[in-house]
Design an enzyme around this catalytic site. Structure first.
Site, mmCIF file in Angstrom:
data_model
loop_
_atom_site.group_PDB
_atom_site.id
_atom_site.type_symbol
_atom_site.label_atom_id
_atom_site.label_comp_id
_atom_site.label_asym_id
_atom_site.label_seq_id
_atom_site.Cartn_x
_atom_site.Cartn_y
_atom_site.Cartn_z
ATOM 1 N N ARG A 2 0.907 -1.230 -0.077
ATOM 2 C CA ARG A 2 -0.131 0.013 -0.129
ATOM 3 C C ARG A 2 0.820 1.173 -0.047
ATOM 4 O O ARG A 2 0.642 2.209 -0.669
ATOM 5 C CB ARG A 2 -0.968 0.034 1.307
ATOM 6 N N TYR A 51 -16.880 15.842 -15.211
ATOM 7 C CA TYR A 51 -17.268 14.315 -15.121
ATOM 8 C C TYR A 51 -18.519 14.086 -14.013
ATOM 9 O O TYR A 51 -18.079 14.681 -12.948
ATOM 10 C CB TYR A 51 -16.233 13.367 -15.036
ATOM 11 N N ASP A 88 -7.828 18.484 -14.224
ATOM 12 C CA ASP A 88 -7.889 17.240 -14.877
ATOM 13 C C ASP A 88 -7.720 17.133 -16.187
ATOM 14 O O ASP A 88 -8.534 17.685 -16.873
ATOM 15 C CB ASP A 88 -9.336 16.995 -14.338
ATOM 16 N N LYS A 111 -8.566 6.072 -19.007
ATOM 17 C CA LYS A 111 -8.561 6.690 -20.730
ATOM 18 C C LYS A 111 -7.540 6.450 -21.358
ATOM 19 O O LYS A 111 -7.045 5.503 -21.536
ATOM 20 C CB LYS A 111 -9.291 8.026 -20.532
HETATM 21 O O1 P1T Z 1 -13.394 6.285 -13.944
HETATM 22 P P1 P1T Z 1 -12.299 6.656 -12.976
HETATM 23 O O2 P1T Z 1 -11.123 6.122 -13.589
HETATM 24 O O3 P1T Z 1 -12.339 6.627 -11.709
HETATM 25 O O4 P1T Z 1 -12.031 8.305 -13.519
HETATM 26 C C1 P1T Z 1 -12.984 9.154 -13.352
HETATM 27 C C2 P1T Z 1 -12.856 10.477 -14.231
HETATM 28 C C3 P1T Z 1 -12.430 11.712 -13.867
HETATM 29 N N1 P1T Z 1 -11.979 12.519 -14.602
HETATM 30 C C4 P1T Z 1 -12.385 12.686 -15.900
HETATM 31 C C5 P1T Z 1 -12.292 13.661 -16.776
HETATM 32 C C6 P1T Z 1 -13.398 11.574 -16.452
HETATM 33 O O5 P1T Z 1 -13.795 11.371 -17.636
HETATM 34 C C7 P1T Z 1 -13.354 10.287 -15.356
HETATM 35 C C8 P1T Z 1 -14.126 9.194 -15.837
HETATM 36 N N2 P1T Z 1 -15.055 9.472 -16.843
HETATM 37 C C9 P1T Z 1 -15.937 8.507 -17.539
HETATM 38 C C10 P1T Z 1 -16.028 7.267 -17.076
HETATM 39 C C11 P1T Z 1 -16.823 8.889 -18.382
HETATM 40 O O6 P1T Z 1 -17.169 7.963 -19.265
HETATM 41 O O7 P1T Z 1 -16.961 10.090 -18.885
#
Ligand code: P1T
Length: 380
Positions: free
Chosen positions: A46, A98, A170, A195
């Site tokens: 961790r 998001y 972000d 992504k």
């Molecule tokens: O899904 P995760 O890895 O926890 O990430 C969250 C997140 C944070 N910031 C942005 C700009 C994002 O697009 C996302 C996650 N977005 C999607 C799952 C989506 O389909 O837009």
């Protein structure tokens, strides 16, 4: 070393014992100590793990950050950052973020005494007007999800610096291949590595990079204290994804621009939101701070919810699924899917209507993608 070289070499020396050229998956939770407190740099996974270290070092380098921390998801990265704030602290964020980010602001952190104001951060005046003495953090997505709004990162960074406020960007929609917020003056850069960075829709992860030793120490403490870390295999998959990031982004950008131009002339399409189009209101700012439009396009179809539903259900190559940034193309309906956690009045006020569709343009052949959208739009 240039970006493409660093993606393959930073943090990725051949393994010392065997010479393996790929960083191994150190699938271990703990490390043997010679005597209590005497160890080889790792105590418990961790706290640290060699595979995760390699990812953190490489991605930090690509974001022009001295320090990087990897998390179990983008939301784990965001939540950990918010844990650095205290009850009574105020956050100003883009009004289009998001849905999960909005949810953790509104439904989780508000209960713990944080306050949030969401504004159109493409207006520096709107950001300035929202600042309070208690404002500790400005949170920007550029481009925003899902409306692809653009914020002048350098201008907001200057404002934040004057007021002693931390700016986090972000950078999920761009990846460091296209935009590096720390070079523009941001204090922190955050990612859903799920992504473009992972790039193959096979791993969930998050990341925060910074040049501030103080922020790094705070976040590293919280990474260990709260525990939202990625497992070694997830770190390894993400590191593998990084190696082809620059190559993939070139194709995402090239194909998305062509599709955005084509959609703009389509009779069933009301309007197209894509920062690579010269007609986008944020195009000039985006072109100054990023080297491509990215692979995500949002557009509104004529005919409302039923038409949008039919288009989303009719594509064959574009899978109907949440997420973005993978090699395969995806299509989704923000109001029903990714942004359902935003109350309907707020969604409507911001322009996330029932006829809005978001696509993530993958790296399949452009003509196949265009043909798929053409046959799907015929159902609108
Ligand atoms: O899904 P995760 O890895 O926890 O990430 C969250 C997140 C944070 N910031 C942005 C700009 C994002 O697009 C996302 C996650 N977005 C999607 C799952 C989506 O389909 O837009």
């Amino acid at each position: 070393m240039r970006f493409q070289t660093r993606a393959i070499h930073v943090g990725q020396e051949p393994e010392s014992k065997t010479g393996a050229v790929v960083v191994p998956i150190f699938q271990t939770s703990t490390y043997a100590q010679a005597a209590p407190g005497v160890h080889k740099g790792h105590e418990y996974s961790r706290t640290s793990n060699p595979t995760r270290d390699a990812l953190q070092e490489c991605l930090a380098s690509l974001e022009s950050a001295r320090h990087g921390l990897a998390f179990a998801s983008g939301m784990a990265a965001s939540s950990t950052l918010l844990l650095a704030l205290s009850s009574g602290d105020h956050v100003v964020s883009s009004d289009d973020v998001y849905g999960g980010t909005f949810r953790v602001f509104d439904k989780v952190m508000r209960r713990h005494g944080l306050e949030f104001t969401q504004v159109d951060t493409s207006s520096i005046d709107a950001v300035r007007a929202a600042l309070r003495p208690a404002t500790k953090l400005v949170w920007v997505e550029s481009p925003t999800n899902p409306l692809l709004g653009i914020t002048d990162i350098a201008a907001v960074a200057t404002l934040c610096r004057e007021r002693g406020i931390t700016l986090v960007v972000d950078n999920t929609f761009m990846s460091p291949a296209l935009q590096r917020p720390l070079e523009l003056g941001a204090d922190l850069v955050l990612h859903s590595t799920t992504k473009y960075i992972g790039g193959h829709s096979d791993v969930v992860g998050g990341f925060i990079g910074t040049n501030s030793a103080e922020w790094h120490e705070r976040l590293k403490f919280l990474q260990n204290a709260a525990g939202g870390v990625p497992g070694p295999f997830d770190a390894w998959l993400t590191l593998r994804g990084l190696k082809t990031l620059a190559l993939r982004m070139e194709t995402h950008c090239r194909s998305a621009l062509q599709i955005a131009e084509w959609l703009s002339t389509h009779e069933r399409v009301e309007n197209v939101l894509y920062p690579g189009l010269a007609t986008h209101p944020g195009h000039a700012v985006h072109a100054r701070q990023a080297s491509g439009g990215g692979g995500v396009i949002s557009f509104r179809v004529k005919g409302g919810l039923d038409a949008a539903r039919r288009v989303c259900s009719a594509t064959k190559l574009f899978f109907l699924a949440e997420s973005l940034g993978g090699v395969e193309s995806l299509i989704e309906h923000p109001a029903i899917m990714t942004h359902a956690s935003v109350p309907v009045e707020q969604r409507t006020a911001r322009g996330i209507g029932d006829n809005l569709i978001r696509i993530s343009v993958g790296i399949e052949h452009l003509e196949d993608l265009r043909a798929d959208l053409a046959q799907a739009l015929a159902h609108a």
